[in-house]
Design a protein around this motif. Sequence first.
Motif, PDB file in Angstrom:
ATOM      1  N   LYS A  39      -8.618   8.019  -7.450  1.00  0.00           N
ATOM      2  CA  LYS A  39      -8.259   7.166  -8.428  1.00  0.00           C
ATOM      3  C   LYS A  39      -8.006   8.080  -9.705  1.00  0.00           C
TER       4      LYS A  39
ATOM      5  N   GLU B  92      -0.941   3.750  -2.247  1.00  0.00           N
ATOM      6  CA  GLU B  92      -1.262   3.476  -4.165  1.00  0.00           C
ATOM      7  C   GLU B  92      -0.447   4.903  -4.607  1.00  0.00           C
ATOM      8  N   TRP B  93      -0.537   5.936  -4.094  1.00  0.00           N
ATOM      9  CA  TRP B  93      -0.009   7.338  -4.454  1.00  0.00           C
ATOM     10  C   TRP B  93       1.385   6.817  -4.747  1.00  0.00           C
TER      11      TRP B  93
ATOM     12  N   ASN C 245       3.159   3.907  -4.091  1.00  0.00           N
ATOM     13  CA  ASN C 245       3.208   3.220  -5.770  1.00  0.00           C
ATOM     14  C   ASN C 245       3.305   3.575  -6.637  1.00  0.00           C
TER      15      ASN C 245
ATOM     16  N   TYR D 273     -15.031  -2.718   8.943  1.00  0.00           N
ATOM     17  CA  TYR D 273     -14.514  -1.333   9.403  1.00  0.00           C
ATOM     18  C   TYR D 273     -15.196  -1.327  10.516  1.00  0.00           C
TER      19      TYR D 273
ATOM     20  N   MET E  80      -5.365   3.196   9.553  1.00  0.00           N
ATOM     21  CA  MET E  80      -5.885   2.425   9.003  1.00  0.00           C
ATOM     22  C   MET E  80      -4.695   2.345   7.991  1.00  0.00           C
TER      23      MET E  80
ATOM     24  N   PRO F 134      -1.170  -1.293  -0.245  1.00  0.00           N
ATOM     25  CA  PRO F 134      -1.692  -1.321  -1.171  1.00  0.00           C
ATOM     26  C   PRO F 134      -1.959  -3.040  -0.646  1.00  0.00           C
TER      27      PRO F 134
ATOM     28  N   SER G 184      -6.152  -3.921   0.232  1.00  0.00           N
ATOM     29  CA  SER G 184      -7.449  -3.538  -0.958  1.00  0.00           C
ATOM     30  C   SER G 184      -7.188  -4.741  -1.086  1.00  0.00           C
ATOM     31  N   SER G 185      -6.352  -5.423  -0.921  1.00  0.00           N
ATOM     32  CA  SER G 185      -6.549  -7.176  -1.307  1.00  0.00           C
ATOM     33  C   SER G 185      -7.682  -7.368   0.015  1.00  0.00           C
TER      34      SER G 185
ATOM     35  N   ALA H 117     -12.862  -7.067   0.342  1.00  0.00           N
ATOM     36  CA  ALA H 117     -13.898  -8.189   0.157  1.00  0.00           C
ATOM     37  C   ALA H 117     -13.829  -9.702   1.116  1.00  0.00           C
ATOM     38  N   PHE H 118     -12.793 -10.022   1.090  1.00  0.00           N
ATOM     39  CA  PHE H 118     -12.531 -11.553   1.715  1.00  0.00           C
ATOM     40  C   PHE H 118     -13.135 -11.370   2.637  1.00  0.00           C
TER      41      PHE H 118
ATOM     42  N   ASN I 231      -6.488 -17.292   1.697  1.00  0.00           N
ATOM     43  CA  ASN I 231      -6.561 -16.938   0.731  1.00  0.00           C
ATOM     44  C   ASN I 231      -6.291 -14.953   0.235  1.00  0.00           C
TER      45      ASN I 231
ATOM     46  N   LYS J  53       0.681 -11.706  -4.390  1.00  0.00           N
ATOM     47  CA  LYS J  53       0.966 -12.313  -5.809  1.00  0.00           C
ATOM     48  C   LYS J  53       0.954 -10.326  -5.913  1.00  0.00           C
ATOM     49  N   VAL J  54       0.498  -9.761  -5.036  1.00  0.00           N
ATOM     50  CA  VAL J  54       0.550  -8.633  -5.968  1.00  0.00           C
ATOM     51  C   VAL J  54       2.183  -7.948  -6.099  1.00  0.00           C
TER      52      VAL J  54
END
Lengths: 538, 413, 302
Positions: free
Chosen positions: B84, B108-109, B111, B195, B368, B372, B375-376, B379-380, B405, B412-413
């Motif tokens: 982060k 992410e990095w 990107n 995981y 893994m 990016p 990361s969506s 949670a789902f 979903n 959408k990302v």
Amino acid sequence: MTDQQTLEPPAPPEAPGPRSPRRSRGDGSHARNFSAGFVVKLILVALVDALGVYGILAALAVQSWGILAFLVLALVAVNWIYFSKRAVPGKYLIPGLLFLLVYQLFVMAYTGYVAFTNYGDGHNSTKADAVEAISIQNETRVEGSPTLPLTVVQRDGELGFAVVQDGDAEVGTAEEPFTAADDATVEGERVTAVPGWEVLGFAQIAEQQAAITELRVPFSDDPSEGSVRTQDGSTGYVYQSTLVYDEATDTFTDSATGETYTPSESGNFVSEDGDVLTPGWRVGVGLDNFTRVFTDSRLAGPFAQITVWTFAFAFLSVLTTFAVGLFLAIVFNDPRIRGRKVYRSLLILPYAFPGFLSALVWKGMLNERFGFVNEVLLGGADIGWLTSPWLAKLSILMVNLWLGFPYMFIVCTGALQAIPADTIEAAKIDGAGAWRIFRSMTLPLLMISVAPLLIASFAFNFNNFTLIYMLTGGGPNFVGTPVVVGHTDLLISMVYSVAFESGNKQYGLASALSILIFIVVGAISYVGFRRTRKLEEI
Amino acid sequence: MRRSIPVVAATLGLALTLTACSGSGDTGDDTSAAPTESAGATGTLTMWVDDTRINEMEPVVATFTESTGIDVELVQKASGDIGKDFVAQVPTGEGPDVIISAHDGLGEWVNNGVVAPLELGDKAGDFSESAIAGVTYDGKVYGTPISIENIALVRNNALLTDTPAATFDELVAQAKSAGTPFSVLVQQGPDSDPYHLYPLQTSFGAPVFEQSADGSYTDTLSMGGPAGDAFAAYLAKLGAEGVLDLAVDGEKAKQAFLDGQAPYMITGPWNTSAFEEAGMDIAVLPVPSAGGQPAQPFVGVQGAFVSAKSENPVLANELVVNFLSTEAAQDALYAEGGRMPANSASAAKVDNGILKGFGEAGATGAPMPAIPAMSSVWAFWGATEAQIISGQAEPVSTWNTMVANVQDAVDKV
Amino acid sequence: MASTVVDRETPSTVVERDGAPRGRRWWIEIGWRHVVGIVTIVICIVPLVYVLSASLNPGGTLTGSNQLFRTIDLQNYRELFEGNYSSWFANSIVICTVTSIGTVLMGGAAAYAFSRFRFQGRQGGLTALLIVQMFPQMLAFVAIFLVLLSIGDVFPMLGLNSRLGLIAVYLGGALGVNTFLMYGFFNTVPRELDEAAKIDGATHAQIFWTIILRLVAPILAVVGLLSFIGTFGEFIIAKVVLQRPDEFTLAVGLYFWAADERNARWGLFAAGAVLAAIPVVLLFLALQRYIVSGLTAGSVKG
């Protein structure tokens, strides 16, 4: 602590006023124009001025115009306020205000600015950075090309590479492709000396790192064969750029397909077919972030439910912590209780431990099958303290009460001291009951100083992300919603879920949403605050 | 160079320091003409390391400093903050030169343009394929693999000494024969734990994302379809049988295994050290398949990555590509920290049975995903698995709603 | 809830000034307070017992078992002092003490201005101060980094990696909610006192330093304590500003042990947290004298 400070005033006292001759206290120097207080003030302001002038010069040297302007204004303000006879309140306000301006208002301004941009993953920096990143990410090693032992050489300030290829030494520069250098000395596998060239050692390479890593030596006369570069100053590889940036037209061109990418309004290079290059850069997006909350259909579903719970949570948290804190403060405000100092000190223990540690412990204690509450206290009960929607809400309120009552207890203990005992004593003699005394005297008097704190506590709990995140993570979750939110999520944790946990982090969106929440909370607080002013008038 | 004057000032400062350091006063203009072979390079690299790795990194970089003269300043960061803060601070020009971090933030990095590609050259051959796959994004290598981590099946030898099970069901049956309160511990929590359940999921042939020919992940989910349905139904079955229980969180699972309340636990090397310290006799095995296909755990690669805006690109490459990749350096890191080295030669020398067991279980693992879009998913994924295990929702339809979903969120990302 | 209890339990009888009540009267007036105190303290302490137990167990978990104190081993505590813990402790004490003194002085001065002077923008200023505190701090970690980065160019002492810089950031919050607490309390100090002093020729500065501050000692102690505790536990900003392990505050150092979910060193963390709670409790114990000895000290009866 406070006693000492009252004895030696270290900060801004004033020059004696016109009526000073009648002053009864003092150090005897008031007859002259320069009291001790004035001298102290002079010294302090002089110190601030010296620091400020130093800062102005330093800011000038590093061209920090923002800091420079701020320092000039701050210095003028400080000097004017402390040497003027008119700005008396300012003398007391300015030190705190200066700090507030620098640190708090900057955060506000920055958040406000970000809310109008697309700052976030993929739009993280400036356009120049994006161009550079795209260029380096799209320069690839030519497949099957050899690893070249490389030596960095220099002639008249011009850098070059000397490499060994198939046993032969070659030298080249940015302008000239590699040509054979038969007179070069090769030791082991690399060139150690080239006549006419200076061979750079590692220390010298380190001094010119940027220039050396940026150097590209054409592999041959044919540009399509790529160029040699090095990242460590000792090994070279042949690279080809698949995407080439043209500064004049501000476009990227794919060297294989000829496709061009032009900058778009949303801060990316985009081809005609809609292919997007990453990274992009940060651009202003106007009100987009603010309007998205109303247009994103994913947010519509649970929004109302979460809003209601957020208000309920914030209100009930304030009510319960204040009620318990005040009750305990009153209970232990009786000097006849033995050991009340110890009681009081132990009561603040929940406040003295890190909040997230306590939340984790509570999470374990409320575990449905193995937690202390079910297993030990309730003898093996199977109550879903954190898994049933209503009980989870109750648990959160109880844990927040545990965490929060010591704060209210401390505040109320202090504030109670302001209530004149004589008045209460008189009321008692008049036969007023304890409840009446509490309702019509203690509570209203207490509210004068505590009411703003209750409002602030409401606002804090409205956005109490940490507690929810540590204790339930918002769960139990709604089944099948297009955003992962649950029965105990607050508005702020929903924002977190939408802006950070759904793929790319979107600081712009998060800022905009949290500003919207701030406006709601701010408005409620404003109204609440106005009402407390009326209390004050009593 | 936006901040030109500070840079000049810094350079001046550096020059002064250099003069002061060399101390011999022979740094005049003409002396630089003499090529020096000496390793007297100078400069300081800033490296971010998380606090569980800083102690093993310290002596290793000290060797590097000794041989090159380059100082490495280690900055301790929380592992969750490294990625982060890297993204936030590199654009300011004040970020680190090098970070040591798990590879799953790489997408992410890249990107955000904060990480620089590296050329490992022939050194790439010194690492296992999955290690290189971990530090590769979009076909380009961005880091040097340092160590590898994955979960496996851990057995308490005091309770059972032999694992004849070929399937997960057999394993559960055998574990139950031990008569302990728990059979196979898989840590859960209110939001389950995708995981730790991933080996079971992949054994049904339902990996999270589709992989393209070169092994890199695409943005297309692959959790749905009949394979996904079968896994969802299996989760519900394990939940109903009480093998999986949301109340068994990481803390409870670890403590139960420590207390000898279960013969098996699916966990990673971060817990086995505590088991060994407690004097337990344990063995590490691959997770048996539940759905017929190989049970692949996620493989996490710790790598060293260089900032795209490092002011010391050459020094950073010297450290990351030419030093940390070597067998000697990885041997030293293993000796200090006891984590499975990514360098194959170093890994071959590891004689710790437990680490070897993890290594074998991870050999077939799947890196893994670093994209990016991942990361969506988390949670789902966790929320849905929890609802299925607790019997709160109908498995197959809930699973399919989730897949829809997630795909929606990813697109959408 | 609390109020109903007060209603039922507190008798309205006149209390003897000298000599404590005995027997049933004692229970009605004093005894029940001990019961309330003990029950509350038990509720306060139960969760913390887990922390204490974990701190004495080198390899164990935080909440994995309800069987507490199975092993009693001081290894975690020994390990604390082999590392940087003692310098974190010192840093925290220094940073928090300076911050809380600064907060009390600046907040107290502002409260005095708001309470005693009538000036343009007073009402608006008060409201603004309250509302500013509610602004979302979601981006604070980026913004503070940026602001310290530029300040560091000019004043290296106040930039990143500086404890002084961190104190300055904390002082940015000095005019906040606490100002209101003091403002309200200042308002309860009768204005006649100031007026009398003014007639005697005292300046506003003398009134502030020698009269008001002395009278509001309880609230100064409360605000100092709250500010100390608040700063003591703050780690989000601190971990952005301080990067070298020997400069950390306690909260930052502890956070690191718990931050990595898999490798979290709960035993060490718990030991650190137990020791860290001691200064807070001691400070409260020490400040109580001031907190309960205001204008009305000794004359408040239950």
